[in-house]
Design an enzyme around this catalytic site. Sequence first.
Site, PDB file in Angstrom:
ATOM      1  CG  HIS A   1      -1.688  -1.247   1.424  1.00  0.00           C
ATOM      2  ND1 HIS A   1      -2.927  -1.514   0.890  1.00  0.00           N
ATOM      3  CD2 HIS A   1      -1.337  -2.370   2.113  1.00  0.00           C
ATOM      4  CE1 HIS A   1      -3.327  -2.734   1.252  1.00  0.00           C
ATOM      5  NE2 HIS A   1      -2.369  -3.282   1.990  1.00  0.00           N
TER       6      HIS A   1
ATOM      7  CB  SER B   1      13.544  22.416 -15.671  1.00  0.00           C
ATOM      8  OG  SER B   1      12.717  23.551 -15.863  1.00  0.00           O
TER       9      SER B   1
ATOM     10  CE  LYS C   1      12.309  19.552 -10.968  1.00  0.00           C
ATOM     11  NZ  LYS C   1      11.077  19.645 -11.752  1.00  0.00           N
TER      12      LYS C   1
ATOM     13  CD  GLU D   1       8.498  12.432 -15.311  1.00  0.00           C
ATOM     14  OE1 GLU D   1       7.544  13.177 -15.092  1.00  0.00           O
ATOM     15  OE2 GLU D   1       9.629  12.848 -15.641  1.00  0.00           O
TER      16      GLU D   1
END
Length: 483
Positions: free
Chosen positions: A179, A300, A306, A313
């Site tokens: 979980h 970024s 970043k 992803e």
Amino acid sequence: MGETAPGPGTPPGEGDGGSGVVGGAPLWHGRFAAGPSEALMAFTVSLPFDRRLAAVDISGSRAHVRGLIRGDLLTPDEAGAVLGALDTVEEEIATGDFAFLPSDEDIHTAVERRVTELAGPAGAKLHTGRSRNDQVATDLRLWTKQALTSVASAVLGLQSVLAARAEEVGDAYLPGYTHLQQAQPVLLAHHLLAHGWALARDLDRLLACRERADVSPLGAGALAGSSLALDPEGTAVDLGFARPFDNSLDAVSDRDFVAEALFVLALIGVHLSRLGEEWVLWSSEEVGFVTLDDAYATGSSMLPQKKNPDIAELARGKTGRLVGNLTGLLVTLKGLPLAYNRDLQEDKEPLFDSIEQVLLALAALAGMVETATFRLDRMAAAADTPAAAATDLAEWLVARGTPFRDAHAVVGELVRRSLAGDGALADLVAADDRLGPEAAALIAPGVPVSRRTTRGGGGPAAVAAQRERFAARLAADRARLTS
Ligand code: ARG
């Protein structure tokens, strides 16, 4: 496309500038008084995507020609002219010199048209006893077999990286989750190999799918076989297929192998998406279990600080499209009557796309995992919470005769009291007369993970044995792939 000048075989009176008719004789020109409209060609053409079948189409034609020789349907001279023309076409396509015409509806049409130009009258015999229906099914099966083999090698590549990293990190451990809540610590190697075993099943599925694709449809003709002396067994052997088709209607209309391939690829995508999601979390500041190598991360355009896990992803994101490709084809196939229907042309783009995307994803993820730096200190710190030993404390009681349900309640109550501010769990355990100092020692860093001793479990001894089994499986699969 879009050309309206009359071509060599355009029926008389058609193909003049304003008619919207495409130049060049279609394969069925005898039956038709008018050439195809631009709108028809634009809608039905498959050449832009089925060009990639050129090499297998040429192989299929060579085998067909050799079959025609065996059936005395081509003289050796005619066969020589056609085979020579096929060599030239192969060369022209490889070098990019092949001139496709607006009338080339698909790769099969283009190759046959060019062979006929090059081989003279003998070229007109190439399609003897053959239909594009058995031809395209043959081509796609040949292509799929090769593609599945490439994907299987790429799967092995990622598995090898996971195995190597699992070796290198030794007995480092991290929290195991259910979980997404910390549950019990496990070795990092155990976690990495969990993904490796899922890929091992994928590899099995790829090879099983390849086996079912390994049937030659050549000789089925348009749908019913032929009155001519074709040689489906011989051409199957010639093309390296395991066996020829048993039913010509099925041979030209069966796309199970594409649907299966798309399922296997979608499931690989699902597996990669799970790994991807974890690495997105692991590389976040909050979790911080991994630092991605610069070459496998992105920056970024606006935020100078970043470092983004785009590979992870996209491994997650592209899976939607892999599932979509499978779903789309299943819907296309649903309700199709026997035998060939043009709907089946819709099999190719999803297949090509899923193969391509999965190959790209496997390579990128393999690089990402191979080059990343694991932050073992952060993993251990996250795993070494007192609560991580809760199950071990309950099992310690069980080993001394307490029924598990009662042991669970005893430890649960101490956890609750600790969370309520009654004291550190270790102190509460040490002070509890059912547990005491010996049990409290289980809470020390690194102890809980060492107690996962059962086969296939997450502790050091069990994982050492698992590493060996995984390495053996990898070696066996590598051998299967090359045999
Ligand atoms: N481009 C077609 C396909 O991919 C080839 C077969 C066409 N056959 C036909 N009878 N129109 O399915």
